[in-house]
Design an enzyme around this catalytic site. Structure first.
Site, mmCIF file in Angstrom:
data_model
loop_
_atom_site.group_PDB
_atom_site.id
_atom_site.type_symbol
_atom_site.label_atom_id
_atom_site.label_comp_id
_atom_site.label_asym_id
_atom_site.label_seq_id
_atom_site.Cartn_x
_atom_site.Cartn_y
_atom_site.Cartn_z
ATOM 1 N N ASP A 20 0.873 -1.129 0.006
ATOM 2 C CA ASP A 20 -0.065 0.052 0.163
ATOM 3 C C ASP A 20 0.931 1.297 -0.039
ATOM 4 O O ASP A 20 1.404 1.530 0.946
ATOM 5 C CB ASP A 20 -0.763 0.029 1.164
ATOM 6 C CG ASP A 20 -1.716 -1.194 1.285
ATOM 7 O OD1 ASP A 20 -1.347 -2.281 1.189
ATOM 8 O OD2 ASP A 20 -3.039 -1.143 1.837
ATOM 9 N N HIS A 28 -10.298 1.497 0.342
ATOM 10 C CA HIS A 28 -10.213 2.792 -0.029
ATOM 11 C C HIS A 28 -10.495 3.079 -1.460
ATOM 12 O O HIS A 28 -10.295 4.210 -1.912
ATOM 13 C CB HIS A 28 -8.784 3.538 0.505
ATOM 14 C CG HIS A 28 -8.871 3.597 2.087
ATOM 15 N ND1 HIS A 28 -9.806 4.292 2.763
ATOM 16 C CD2 HIS A 28 -8.081 2.940 2.891
ATOM 17 C CE1 HIS A 28 -9.453 4.102 4.045
ATOM 18 N NE2 HIS A 28 -8.461 3.347 4.252
HETATM 19 FE FE LIG Z 1 -4.200 0.376 2.585
HETATM 20 FE FE LIG Z 2 -7.250 -0.978 3.187
#
Ligand SMILES: [Fe+2]
Ligand SMILES: [Fe+2]
Length: 272
Positions: free
Chosen positions: A8, A68
């Site tokens: 991420d 997200h």
């Molecule tokens: Fe994340």
């Molecule tokens: Fe996430």
């Protein structure tokens, strides 16, 4: 095949690590395929079209998402013209975009499956049933040279269960979302490379990538004092390097990658 999965990417700091380091890594390690989780790339929340383009230009072959994925509302629209942007496959039917993408990277067919867990998360459709459907329809070597499953998930147990569920049928099952690298990278008995969480690409002098002040305030005072903002210090690029056997599509090696920032450096030795 040499594959790199980058965890991420959080905010500007994480994006800088990707744009500065990825082109060099791709060249030096002769990477055939790079997959980046981009769900936190835009100020910690979602991804914009400009950031998508920036990461593709830096060398990402596919960008995965998670809870997200839709924080930047433009993603609901531009995902339809962003063939390398993947969203969790277990959103309800009719959700824009695609849960998987079959892309040719260096002449190879790589199936990227992004799934979201349901434990301690907004429950979507059953990720195991969807994984079964996709893996049955697209067998390794027959329909894809490599299969990567990004299991975006809060619970370590659910991520490990997905690893075993796909063992022998996917090249790599990689956990994302919790933003902290685990040290259990390994080959499962059936030949699938696995790690419970690859960690984030962001500033680790933070609370999971966010400036420490606001999370601390909320934990200590139980009251919000403002917005979550990404920490701006130097990012660690956190990833796993995976060697995949071209004959079987299964993994032969997996190693953690941690470069820059505040974590101790780690890099694969098998590509030296
Ligand atoms: Fe994340
Ligand atoms: Fe996430």
């Amino acid at each position: 095949m040499r594959l790199l999965f980058v965890g991420d990417v959080v905010g500007r700091s994480g994006r800088t690590a990707v744009t500065e380091r990825l082109p060099v890594l791709k060249r030096d390690w002769k990477l055939d395929c790079v997959i980046v989780n981009g769900e936190n790339a835009a100020g910690g929340f979602g991804i914009t079209e400009a950031i998508y383009t920036e990461m593709i230009d830096a060398g990402a072959d596919a960008i995965t998402g998670g809870n997200h994925s839709w924080d930047q509302r433009e993603a609901l629209v531009f995902i339809e013209r962003a063939p390398r942007l993947v969203r969790p496959l277990n959103y309800p039917p009719g959700t824009p975009g695609r849960g998987m993408v079959l892309e040719t990277a260096s002449g190879a067919r790589v199936l990227v499956i992004n799934l979201m867990g349901r434990v301690f998360m907004d429950p979507l459709d059953d990720p195991f049933a969807i994984a079964e459907r996709e893996l049955s329809a697209c067998a390794l070597t027959a329909a894809a040279d490599a299969i990567v499953v990004d299991m975006h998930c809060e619970a370590t147990s659910e991520k490990q269960a997905m690893g075993h569920f796909c063992d022998g049928r996917a090249s790599l099952v990689v956990g994302t979302h919790t933003h902290v690298p685990t040290s259990d990278h390994r080959l499962l008995p059936g030949g699938t490379a696995f790690i419970t969480d690859v960690g984030m690409t962001g500033d680790y002098d933070s609370v999971i990538g966010m400036n420490k002040a606001e999370p601390l305030h909320r934990f200590v005072r139980r009251i919000s004092s403002g917005k979550f903002e990404p920490a701006l210090g130097p990012a660690t690029l956190s990833a796993v390097a995976v060697e995949i056997d071209d004959a079987t599509g299964l993994a032969t090696r997996i190693a953690p990658v941690r470069l820059g920032g505040r974590l101790e450096e780690a890099r694969p030795t098998f590509w030296d």
